[in-house]
Write an enzyme that holds these catalytic residues in place. Structure first.
Site, mmCIF file in Angstrom:
data_model
loop_
_atom_site.group_PDB
_atom_site.id
_atom_site.type_symbol
_atom_site.label_atom_id
_atom_site.label_comp_id
_atom_site.label_asym_id
_atom_site.label_seq_id
_atom_site.Cartn_x
_atom_site.Cartn_y
_atom_site.Cartn_z
ATOM 1 N N TYR A 38 0.857 -1.193 0.000
ATOM 2 C CA TYR A 38 0.000 0.000 0.000
ATOM 3 C C TYR A 38 0.894 1.245 0.000
ATOM 4 O O TYR A 38 0.774 2.114 0.846
ATOM 5 C CB TYR A 38 -0.926 -0.020 1.221
ATOM 6 C CG TYR A 38 -2.223 0.733 1.029
ATOM 7 C CD1 TYR A 38 -3.246 0.188 0.264
ATOM 8 C CD2 TYR A 38 -2.423 1.985 1.612
ATOM 9 C CE1 TYR A 38 -4.430 0.865 0.087
ATOM 10 C CE2 TYR A 38 -3.605 2.675 1.440
ATOM 11 C CZ TYR A 38 -4.615 2.109 0.674
ATOM 12 O OH TYR A 38 -5.806 2.791 0.487
ATOM 13 N N GLY A 39 1.809 1.275 -0.999
ATOM 14 C CA GLY A 39 2.763 2.372 -1.066
ATOM 15 C C GLY A 39 2.462 3.351 -2.177
ATOM 16 O O GLY A 39 1.740 4.330 -1.995
ATOM 17 N N GLN A 41 1.506 2.528 -5.950
ATOM 18 C CA GLN A 41 0.359 2.170 -6.780
ATOM 19 C C GLN A 41 -0.795 1.594 -5.965
ATOM 20 O O GLN A 41 -1.959 1.694 -6.367
ATOM 21 C CB GLN A 41 0.779 1.161 -7.852
ATOM 22 C CG GLN A 41 1.476 1.774 -9.060
ATOM 23 C CD GLN A 41 0.530 2.558 -9.944
ATOM 24 O OE1 GLN A 41 -0.676 2.325 -9.967
ATOM 25 N NE2 GLN A 41 1.084 3.503 -10.694
ATOM 26 N N ASP A 100 9.869 -3.009 -6.369
ATOM 27 C CA ASP A 100 10.555 -4.114 -7.045
ATOM 28 C C ASP A 100 11.467 -4.865 -6.079
ATOM 29 O O ASP A 100 11.498 -6.098 -6.071
ATOM 30 C CB ASP A 100 11.341 -3.583 -8.238
ATOM 31 C CG ASP A 100 10.425 -2.981 -9.301
ATOM 32 O OD1 ASP A 100 9.390 -3.603 -9.601
ATOM 33 O OD2 ASP A 100 10.735 -1.900 -9.807
ATOM 34 N N GLY A 102 11.058 -4.902 -2.866
ATOM 35 C CA GLY A 102 10.150 -5.530 -1.909
ATOM 36 C C GLY A 102 9.547 -6.816 -2.440
ATOM 37 O O GLY A 102 9.343 -7.776 -1.691
ATOM 38 N N HIS A 124 4.121 -3.859 -13.340
ATOM 39 C CA HIS A 124 5.451 -3.598 -13.885
ATOM 40 C C HIS A 124 6.042 -4.950 -14.254
ATOM 41 O O HIS A 124 5.877 -5.929 -13.525
ATOM 42 C CB HIS A 124 6.291 -2.913 -12.804
ATOM 43 C CG HIS A 124 7.563 -2.291 -13.283
ATOM 44 N ND1 HIS A 124 7.791 -1.935 -14.598
ATOM 45 C CD2 HIS A 124 8.691 -1.942 -12.605
ATOM 46 C CE1 HIS A 124 8.987 -1.386 -14.695
ATOM 47 N NE2 HIS A 124 9.567 -1.383 -13.509
ATOM 48 N N GLU A 248 6.655 28.169 -17.067
ATOM 49 C CA GLU A 248 5.931 28.310 -18.329
ATOM 50 C C GLU A 248 5.665 26.954 -18.976
ATOM 51 O O GLU A 248 4.621 26.719 -19.572
ATOM 52 C CB GLU A 248 6.708 29.212 -19.290
ATOM 53 C CG GLU A 248 5.910 29.564 -20.535
ATOM 54 C CD GLU A 248 6.586 30.623 -21.397
ATOM 55 O OE1 GLU A 248 6.084 30.868 -22.515
ATOM 56 O OE2 GLU A 248 7.610 31.187 -20.973
ATOM 57 N N SER A 270 4.495 32.377 -30.369
ATOM 58 C CA SER A 270 4.926 33.449 -31.274
ATOM 59 C C SER A 270 5.745 32.879 -32.426
ATOM 60 O O SER A 270 6.332 31.789 -32.313
ATOM 61 C CB SER A 270 5.761 34.469 -30.506
ATOM 62 O OG SER A 270 7.041 33.921 -30.179
#
Length: 348
Positions: A38-39, A41, A100, A102, A124, A248, A270
């Site tokens: 539960y980190g 993702q 990964d 883990g 992944h 910007e 421009s």
């Protein structure tokens, strides 16, 4: 399931209209999905699945910040929140969303929790493709599938809440049940994908590792720093250097690119900016091309993943990471960024 033309190349694309959430619910009606980790993702995928009516439980190490976050998000210890091994044993779909490093560390435990016909899900391709480094080799009697959102876990959740969805790739590495692709698509729609495109585990991890080290993060950060530094060395103020380098881009131009493409962004600038950009883009392309050749080769040969596993498995990994991130935060460039952000109009 449509075949879309992407610049002359046709690809299989599945949209949420073609595979609606009602169909996903039906495919997954007898499944229990365990989110392992539960980190990054985990939260976005878990919450989206839960909100979409899919039966979800979470597996996480007790007592840590991620366990507490799961509780804060409404997962109940002993009911929908369990230690990793217990959650994996209760599930028919195991979404393996640990880091990964883990995943490599927890695999000996998780492997023993898999039952015939289960689906092992990744976001992944790392652990499967680089099995010589991770030692993650699934048993033959399960499905092995992938859904990889093209964005952070935070974006997975925010896009879902905004109703826009996120693009994701999907792949099947092993189809034991004959339902692997259907399961992958249902889970992809369930986590909030707007559309899914087909890939393989190998192509996903090669493109992902190249992209995040390249344009998406590493190249972007390095190029910004180089431009900021040259402006400062030539007497421009921190505010001016940051605005012309980052503000910007993030607040105006990249939004135009996202809306209708690079040509449209050029067309809405421009004539001086157009001419300069068209002249200098090939110079930058040719200058960085050798770096990308080297990067892709390092990804392909496993040197990058070797570096990741070595660094992220170290006992002082978190301490070193925080130090590196603090150095960026405390640099003049990003202190200027904090000041510029504080001055943005509040009604944006």
């Amino acid at each position: 399931m449509a075949m879309m033309d992407f610049g002359g190349t046709k690809e299989e694309v599945i949209t949420s209209e073609e595979f609606p959430i009602e169909k996903a619910r039906d495919v997954l009606k007898d499944e229990t999905v365990a989110i392992i980790g539960y980190g990054v993702q985990g939260p976005g995928q878990a919450l989206n699945l839960r909100d979409n009516g899919i039966k979800v439980i979470v597996g996480q190490r007790e007592g840590g910040a991620s366990w507490d976050k799961a509780v804060a998000d409404g997962f109940v210890p002993g009911e929908t929140l369990f230690p990793i091994e217990e959650a994996a044993k209760k599930a028919t779909v195991i979404q393996y969303l640990l880091s990964d490093a883990g995943q490599k560390a927890a695999w000996p435990i998780l492997k023993g929790c898999l039952n015939e016909g289960d689906a092992l899900y990744f976001s992944h391709g790392f652990s499967i493709v680089y099995k010589d480094q991770t030692a993650i080799i699934p048993p033959d009697n399960i499905d092995v599938i992938l859904v990889a959102p093209k964005g952070s876990g935070r974006s997975v959740r925010n896009n879902f809440l905004e109703g826009s969805g996120i693009n994701s790739s999907f792949a099947v590495f092993q189809d034991f049940t004959g339902r692997a692709k259907e399961r992958a698509l249902a889970l992809g729609i369930g986590i909030g994908s707007g559309y899914l495109f087909a890939t393989t585990f190998k192509k996903e991890v090669y493109s992902d590792l190249t992209g995040e080290r390249g344009v998406l993060m590493g190249c972007l950060a390095g190029t910004m720093e180089a431009q900021y530094n040259i402006l400062r060395k030539n007497g421009h103020s921190p505010s001016e250097a940051f605005n012309e380098t980052v503000e910007e881009l993030t607040q105006s131009l990249i939004r135009l690119v996202g809306e209708n493409g690079m040509d449209w962004m050029f067309a809405n600038c421009s004539t001086t900016a157009q001419r300069g950009a068209l002249d200098w883009a090939p110079k930058f392309r040719d200058a960085v091309a050798p770096v990308f050749v080297d990067l892709y080769e390092r990804v392909k040969t496993g040197k990058e993943t070797e570096r990741v596993l070595e660094a992220n498995s170290a006992p002082d990994y978190r301490e070193k990471l925080n130090k590196e991130l603090e150095e960026i935060k405390n640099s003049e460039m990003w202190k200027a960024g904090a000041a510029v952000r504080s001055l943005r109009p509040k009604n944006r």
